[in-house]
Scaffold this motif. Structure first.
Motif, PDB file in Angstrom:
ATOM      1  N   ARG A 238       0.831  -1.202   0.000  1.00 35.44           N
ATOM      2  CA  ARG A 238       0.000   0.000   0.000  1.00 35.44           C
ATOM      3  C   ARG A 238       0.870   1.260   0.000  1.00 35.44           C
ATOM      4  N   LYS A 239       1.998   1.184   0.692  1.00 36.12           N
ATOM      5  CA  LYS A 239       2.922   2.318   0.688  1.00 36.12           C
ATOM      6  C   LYS A 239       3.454   2.558  -0.719  1.00 36.12           C
ATOM      7  N   MET A 240       3.749   1.462  -1.441  1.00 38.24           N
ATOM      8  CA  MET A 240       4.195   1.594  -2.826  1.00 38.24           C
ATOM      9  C   MET A 240       3.129   2.267  -3.676  1.00 38.24           C
ATOM     10  N   LEU A 241       1.881   1.812  -3.519  1.00 42.60           N
ATOM     11  CA  LEU A 241       0.790   2.375  -4.298  1.00 42.60           C
ATOM     12  C   LEU A 241       0.587   3.848  -3.956  1.00 42.60           C
ATOM     13  N   ASP A 242       0.648   4.177  -2.672  1.00 44.10           N
ATOM     14  CA  ASP A 242       0.482   5.578  -2.269  1.00 44.10           C
ATOM     15  C   ASP A 242       1.577   6.448  -2.863  1.00 44.10           C
ATOM     16  N   LEU A 243       2.794   5.900  -2.956  1.00 45.22           N
ATOM     17  CA  LEU A 243       3.898   6.650  -3.537  1.00 45.22           C
ATOM     18  C   LEU A 243       3.650   6.913  -5.019  1.00 45.22           C
ATOM     19  N   ILE A 244       3.129   5.914  -5.720  1.00 43.30           N
ATOM     20  CA  ILE A 244       2.824   6.078  -7.143  1.00 43.30           C
ATOM     21  C   ILE A 244       1.707   7.095  -7.327  1.00 43.30           C
ATOM     22  N   LEU A 245       0.695   7.030  -6.466  1.00 47.26           N
ATOM     23  CA  LEU A 245      -0.455   7.922  -6.595  1.00 47.26           C
ATOM     24  C   LEU A 245      -0.110   9.377  -6.273  1.00 47.26           C
ATOM     25  N   LEU A 246       1.042   9.606  -5.654  1.00 47.55           N
ATOM     26  CA  LEU A 246       1.482  10.986  -5.418  1.00 47.55           C
ATOM     27  C   LEU A 246       1.705  11.723  -6.731  1.00 47.55           C
ATOM     28  N   GLY A 247       1.983  10.965  -7.776  1.00 45.44           N
ATOM     29  CA  GLY A 247       2.228  11.589  -9.075  1.00 45.44           C
ATOM     30  C   GLY A 247       3.461  12.459  -9.038  1.00 45.44           C
ATOM     31  N   HIS A 248       3.338  13.684  -9.538  1.00 48.48           N
ATOM     32  CA  HIS A 248       4.498  14.560  -9.639  1.00 48.48           C
ATOM     33  C   HIS A 248       4.623  15.500  -8.449  1.00 48.48           C
ATOM     34  N   ARG A 249       3.815  15.303  -7.411  1.00 53.16           N
ATOM     35  CA  ARG A 249       3.867  16.201  -6.270  1.00 53.16           C
ATOM     36  C   ARG A 249       5.039  15.877  -5.348  1.00 53.16           C
ATOM     37  N   ASN A 250       5.573  16.895  -4.726  1.00 53.30           N
ATOM     38  CA  ASN A 250       6.628  16.751  -3.718  1.00 53.30           C
ATOM     39  C   ASN A 250       7.893  16.103  -4.245  1.00 53.30           C
ATOM     40  N   THR A 251       8.098  16.117  -5.546  1.00 54.90           N
ATOM     41  CA  THR A 251       9.281  15.453  -6.085  1.00 54.90           C
ATOM     42  C   THR A 251      10.495  16.371  -6.116  1.00 54.90           C
TER      43      THR A 251
END
Length: 315
Positions: A238-251
């Motif tokens: 789920r942490k992996m999925l949440d990281l992907i769903l962040l998209g381009h934010r906070n990068t």
């Protein structure tokens, strides 16, 4: 993402004894105590098995498993302490907590209808009779059930429901692609139309038809779109999925950037992490990433979340 992948591998190694029991239980459910290694490989990530499970689990534990040939694994000895399905544990709890009679709970399954499910006349009575119907449980001896006997077809189908229920209970996310169930039909002796069987029991199974594949979820295992009782492997995924769903934010916080080279149009920059700068943001390019790392999480648009908006889940 690299840290999360390493964390998942570490958890899988720590839970090797539990994964060993999962494989044993699957073999104990098969009619001859054998399974095709290819079938196990297809649901490797769903079970939480390591990529090299043939060598790290099947070959290493020779006292428990025997490789008949390259593609068949056989159970050496049954462990009767494992011969208890998850639904049987639920039955015991229901019997104690709700003071139900053994007649009501001996062969029952948890039923959770979706919001807005329309119950037609006579359906409740049919369901009540089906709940009481005896059937051959997943870990019981595989006797030949005569379909033409009284209640034979119903008992045969109920046994198939019990096996699919137990198989889903053994997975990390309590879900599996419907097509992959076909690879276990012969070994588990469930020679029925699996899709039709799942659709006949909407209170037990949920079929997600979004995307290019159909995925079946164990309805009782989910609450508001997430596992009711999460496990460590599920949590890290789920942490992996949440990281992907962040998209381009906070990068902007990406570290160790070797080089940012601006092209003539001033809109695209290249980095050592395979990203591009789009305006003010660095967007990771995931096309070249190993998609197997995400396993059964499905599309990044969260299309495999059970229970869509009409059922109180998350869109």
């Amino acid at each position: 993402m690299r840290d999360l992948i390493d964390e998942e591998e570490k958890i899988v190694k720590e839970y090797e004894p539990e994964l060993l029991q999962k494989v044993k239980k699957l073999l104990m459910m098969s009619k001859n105590g054998t399974l095709h290694v290819h079938a196990l490989r297809l649901i490797r990530r769903e079970l939480g098995l390591p990529e090299d499970f043939r060598d790290s689990i099947l070959r290493t534990h020779s006292k428990d498993f025997r490789l008949v040939d390259l593609e068949i694994v056989e159970l050496v000895d049954r462990n009767e302490s494992l011969a208890k399905a998850e639904v049987e544990k639920w039955r015991e709890k229901e019997y104690v907590d709700k003071w139900l009679s053994e007649f009501e709970t001996s062969y029952a399954f948890p039923i959770n209808f979706p919001t807005g499910f329309k119950i037609e006349g006579g359906y409740r009575e049919k369901l009540k009779n089906w709940q009481r119907l005896p059937y051959l449980k997943p870990y019981e001896s595989k006797e030949v059930l005569r379909v033409r006997t009284c209640g034979g077809i119903e008992r045969f189908e109920k046994r198939a429901v019990g096996i699919i229920h137990e198989l889903l209970s053994l997975t990390v996310e309590k879900m599996l692609e419907v097509d992959r169930l076909a690879h276990f039909r012969k070994d588990f002796a469930i020679e029925v139309n699996v899709c039709e069987l799942l659709l006949k029991h909407p209170g037990i199974f949920y079929i997600c038809t979004k995307g290019s594949t159909q995925t079946v979820f164990l309805r009782e295992a989910y609450s508001k779109g997430c596992l009711a009782l999460p496990n460590p492997i599920y949590v890290v995924r789920r942490k992996m999925l949440d990281l992907i769903l962040l998209g381009h934010r906070n990068t902007r916080s990406l570290e160790d950037l070797e080089e940012i080279k601006e092209e003539r149009n001033g809109s695209v920059f290249r980095t050592n992490v395979g990203g591009r700068r789009d305006g003010d943001w660095i967007v990771p390019i995931l096309d070249s990433y190993d998609q197997n790392a995400f396993g059964s999480l499905g599309d990044i648009n969260d299309s495999k979340q059970p229970f869509d908006g009409c059922e109180g889940g998350r869109n």
